[in-house]
Write an enzyme that holds these catalytic residues in place. Sequence first.
Site, PDB file in Angstrom:
ATOM      1  N   ARG A  62      -0.238 -18.836  -3.209  1.00 35.88           N
ATOM      2  CA  ARG A  62       0.510 -17.605  -3.515  1.00 35.88           C
ATOM      3  C   ARG A  62      -0.312 -16.364  -3.193  1.00 35.88           C
ATOM      4  NH1 ARG A  62       5.463 -17.058  -4.130  1.00 35.88           N
ATOM      5  NH2 ARG A  62       5.535 -18.792  -5.607  1.00 35.88           N
ATOM      6  N   ARG A  85       2.722 -23.729   6.520  1.00 37.62           N
ATOM      7  CA  ARG A  85       1.831 -23.090   5.544  1.00 37.62           C
ATOM      8  C   ARG A  85       1.002 -24.086   4.735  1.00 37.62           C
ATOM      9  NH1 ARG A  85       5.469 -20.440   0.625  1.00 37.62           N
ATOM     10  NH2 ARG A  85       7.007 -22.093   0.409  1.00 37.62           N
ATOM     11  N   HIS A 155       4.281 -13.694   6.085  1.00 37.27           N
ATOM     12  CA  HIS A 155       4.794 -13.362   4.741  1.00 37.27           C
ATOM     13  C   HIS A 155       3.736 -12.547   3.975  1.00 37.27           C
ATOM     14  CE1 HIS A 155       6.551 -13.948   0.797  1.00 37.27           C
ATOM     15  NE2 HIS A 155       7.494 -14.745   1.265  1.00 37.27           N
ATOM     16  N   ASP A 200      14.648  -8.265  -2.718  1.00 39.09           N
ATOM     17  CA  ASP A 200      14.532  -9.376  -1.767  1.00 39.09           C
ATOM     18  C   ASP A 200      15.465  -9.070  -0.606  1.00 39.09           C
ATOM     19  OD1 ASP A 200      14.010 -11.709  -0.484  1.00 39.09           O
ATOM     20  OD2 ASP A 200      14.508 -13.047  -2.157  1.00 39.09           O
ATOM     21  N   GLU A 257       7.026  -8.143   5.193  1.00 37.39           N
ATOM     22  CA  GLU A 257       6.843  -9.283   6.080  1.00 37.39           C
ATOM     23  C   GLU A 257       7.444  -9.027   7.460  1.00 37.39           C
ATOM     24  OE1 GLU A 257       8.624 -12.621   3.937  1.00 37.39           O
ATOM     25  OE2 GLU A 257       8.314 -11.518   2.086  1.00 37.39           O
TER      26      GLU A 257
HETATM   27  O1  TA6 Z   1      10.208 -13.585   1.672  1.00 39.00           O
HETATM   28  C1  TA6 Z   1      10.842 -13.471   0.444  1.00 39.00           C
HETATM   29  C2  TA6 Z   1      11.093 -14.842  -0.115  1.00 39.00           C
HETATM   30  O2  TA6 Z   1      11.842 -15.622   0.767  1.00 39.00           O
HETATM   31  C3  TA6 Z   1      11.734 -14.654  -1.484  1.00 39.00           C
HETATM   32  O3  TA6 Z   1      13.068 -15.051  -1.515  1.00 39.00           O
HETATM   33  C4  TA6 Z   1      10.813 -15.388  -2.426  1.00 39.00           C
HETATM   34  O4  TA6 Z   1      11.290 -16.556  -2.896  1.00 39.00           O
HETATM   35  C5  TA6 Z   1       9.522 -15.481  -1.639  1.00 39.00           C
HETATM   36  O5  TA6 Z   1       9.853 -15.528  -0.295  1.00 39.00           O
HETATM   37  C6  TA6 Z   1       8.471 -16.493  -2.039  1.00 39.00           C
HETATM   38  O6  TA6 Z   1       8.735 -17.783  -1.644  1.00 39.00           O
HETATM   39  P1  TA6 Z   1       7.813 -18.973  -2.109  1.00 39.00           P
HETATM   40  O7  TA6 Z   1       8.433 -20.222  -1.555  1.00 39.00           O
HETATM   41  O8  TA6 Z   1       6.462 -18.721  -1.515  1.00 39.00           O
HETATM   42  O9  TA6 Z   1       7.801 -18.940  -3.606  1.00 39.00           O
END
Ligand code: TA6
Length: 282
Positions: A62, A85, A155, A200, A257
């Site tokens: 994260r 990833r 991201h 979002d 992103e």
């Molecule tokens: O890029 C935004 C997103 O797609 C959100 O919807 C949110 O869920 C985030 O990514 C994080 O995703 P993750 O799978 O890393 O928890």
Amino acid sequence: MKPSIESVDFNGLPAWRLDGPRGASAVIGQMGAQTLSWRTPDGRERLYLSERAIFDGNAPIRGGIPVCFPQFGALGALPKHGFLRTRQWSPAARRCGDDYALMTLETADDEATRRLWPHPFRAELTLMLEADRIDLELCVANTGDAPFAFTGALHTYLRVIQVEDAALEGLYGHDYRDAGNGGRITRDSGPELLVDGPLDRIYHDVRRPQLLKAGNHSLGIQSQGFPDVVVWNPWVEGCAALPDMPPDGWRRMLCVEAAAARQPVTLEAGEEWYGRQTLVAL
Ligand code: TA6
């Protein structure tokens, strides 16, 4: 000190530390080719990495800059944000000059990826560190003999002192798909985007650079090849639902992103595609 690159252990996982000009530095991990830290010469960390991020070598980490491919988010049947990833990438190139340090990691299809997604591919992620700037470039090659389509993103989790005080410029007048509002397409109508609740959004066809104003530490954000810009902040409740975020994590981050999300990119056999995101500390 001249720019250099060395292997390091980062929370128990293999990574490389790039030391750039004037004390700038960055760390890129082997898992996911994920940039995990970027410090500018003023010593300031520019990327958000959760204090509760999991470093078990399997779970997505994260924070930093995860590479999402061949699927952005949950826009398909693959694992969320695809499978790159959490893969182990290999170092492919490293170079240092007087004013930069550059590292490329690569990965390609194998049995495990073909079980999920039946296409031969090669992906390269290059991180270039300069004094006040990083460039991340994702290159995808179709190494098979049939076309394939993908979505994806860099991201990027940007660190802010207090997200309520931040403002993002450059998205005015663009349409966005609002995941927080059932996917409704809405036109952005404010000169700057302020964060005062969960966000979002996938902004479509963004050609202008963005400017993140956060106190007196502004950041220029620019992308090439990626047509869309995703802006995400989970806010208080969304953050509480993420076990790998501390309760106040939402306040310290804003994801901006570089994405190809609305329209999948089609790559013909033998073709290559490039997408880049540039972050400049101002
Ligand atoms: O890029 C935004 C997103 O797609 C959100 O919807 C949110 O869920 C985030 O990514 C994080 O995703 P993750 O799978 O890393 O928890």
